[in-house]
Design an enzyme around this catalytic site. Structure first.
Site, PDB file in Angstrom:
ATOM      1  N   ARG A 196      -9.276   2.039   9.141  1.00 61.80           N
ATOM      2  CA  ARG A 196      -8.341   0.329   9.106  1.00 61.80           C
ATOM      3  C   ARG A 196      -9.986  -0.414  10.553  1.00 61.80           C
ATOM      4  O   ARG A 196      -9.476  -1.645  10.759  1.00 61.80           O
ATOM      5  CB  ARG A 196      -7.429   0.857   9.781  1.00 61.80           C
TER       6      ARG A 196
ATOM      7  N   ARG B  39      -0.450  -7.764  13.478  1.00 61.14           N
ATOM      8  CA  ARG B  39      -1.022  -7.208  12.643  1.00 61.14           C
ATOM      9  C   ARG B  39      -1.893  -7.899  11.582  1.00 61.14           C
ATOM     10  O   ARG B  39      -2.291  -6.821  11.548  1.00 61.14           O
ATOM     11  CB  ARG B  39       0.036  -6.549  12.410  1.00 61.14           C
TER      12      ARG B  39
ATOM     13  N   ARG C 293      11.779  -2.683  11.336  1.00 60.41           N
ATOM     14  CA  ARG C 293      10.842  -1.740  12.328  1.00 60.41           C
ATOM     15  C   ARG C 293      10.571  -2.694  13.457  1.00 60.41           C
ATOM     16  O   ARG C 293      10.668  -3.860  13.304  1.00 60.41           O
ATOM     17  CB  ARG C 293      10.156  -0.969  11.208  1.00 60.41           C
TER      18      ARG C 293
ATOM     19  N   LYS D 133       0.806  -1.021   0.312  1.00 58.43           N
ATOM     20  CA  LYS D 133       0.021   0.197   0.105  1.00 58.43           C
ATOM     21  C   LYS D 133       0.872   1.450   0.011  1.00 58.43           C
ATOM     22  O   LYS D 133       0.974   2.205  -1.319  1.00 58.43           O
ATOM     23  CB  LYS D 133      -0.620   0.334   1.128  1.00 58.43           C
TER      24      LYS D 133
ATOM     25  N   ARG E 278      11.801  -7.199   4.950  1.00 61.67           N
ATOM     26  CA  ARG E 278      11.577  -5.296   5.199  1.00 61.67           C
ATOM     27  C   ARG E 278      12.878  -4.664   5.662  1.00 61.67           C
ATOM     28  O   ARG E 278      12.701  -4.923   7.313  1.00 61.67           O
ATOM     29  CB  ARG E 278      10.672  -4.872   5.578  1.00 61.67           C
TER      30      ARG E 278
END
Ligand code: AMP
Ligand code: ZN
Length: 214
Positions: free
Chosen positions: A88, A171, A160, A13, A127
């Site tokens: 969300r 998540r 992160r 996204k 990532r």
């Protein structure tokens, strides 16, 4: 035109939001970026949300909606924006409906990025982010020129906190329970455009523009 980007964590996204924002010349509005900015500046709000964010939980609707009210009231988004990571929850979507009705602005489309769960785990696991400028890399799919170093500013890349495996699982669970129902919420109004989140970013962009006629 207001575009809402919907999809699980790691569906791309953020990348699409940036591409669409420059292609359509409208601002990229990311509640995640807004929260990270508060965290980095150590504001009162930042301190309040830090623990929730790091664990991969969702910030309350009340706080999030307040931030969005503020942002969408500014003149630079009068012609539209790319909403990345908001709404969300169904509560946020209902709030957004009321806000946009008040502002006299319609939702353009809801772009839904479809990606299998295995692909997501691989994407997020690889990532790496720059703590200085926020640039996002992937160890395999989009590596920096020098391993572990940001191309733009030479900072050391980090995983992160919310990209750690246990937090990614949280998540995902939050997504399935609270966010996935939004597809039906908007789908019932015929506003959803499904896109293949595993395609190359520039091809997804081209496909989106073609189907939006924009
Ligand atoms: P993102 O960069 O969109 O993945 O957002 C990072 C984190 O910020 C999320 O894991 C949540 O903790 C928080 N966050 C961002 N947007 C929202 C939202 N619309 N509602 C609740 N929490 C959010
Ligand atoms: Zn950087």
């Amino acid at each position: 035109m207001i575009l809402i980007l919907l999809g699980p964590p790691g569906a791309g996204k953020g990348t699409q939001a940036k591409l669409l924002s420059s292609a359509l010349a409208v601002p990229h509005v990311s509640t995640g970026d807004m929260f990270r900015d508060h965290k980095a500046r150590g504001t009162e709000l930042g301190l309040q949300i830090q623990a929730i964010m790091d664990r991969g939980g969702l910030v309350t609707d009340e706080i999030t909606n307040g931030l969005v009210d503020d942002r969408l009231g500014r003149p630079d988004v009068a012609a539209g924006c790319i909403l990345d990571g908001y709404p969300r929850t169904v509560g946020q979507a209902e709030h957004l409906d009321r806000l946009l009705a008040r502002l006299g602005r319609p939702i353009g489309r809801v772009l839904s990025y479809e990606v299998s769960e295995e692909a997501l785990v691989e994407r997020i696991g690889g990532r790496r982010s720059c703590p200085t400028c926020g640039a996002v890399y992937h160890v395999v799919q989009n590596p920096p020129r020098r391993i572990g170093i940001c191309d733009r500013d030479g900072a050391s890349l980090v995983l992160r906190e919310d990209d750690r495996p246990e937090n990614v699982r949280r998540r995902m669970a939050e997504y399935v329970i609270k966010t996935a129902p939004l597809k039906a919420f908007y789908g019932a109004r015929g506003q959803v455009l499904e896109l293949d989140g595993l395609d190359a970013p520039d091809r997804i962009l081209a496909e989106t523009r073609r189907r939006l006629g924009a």
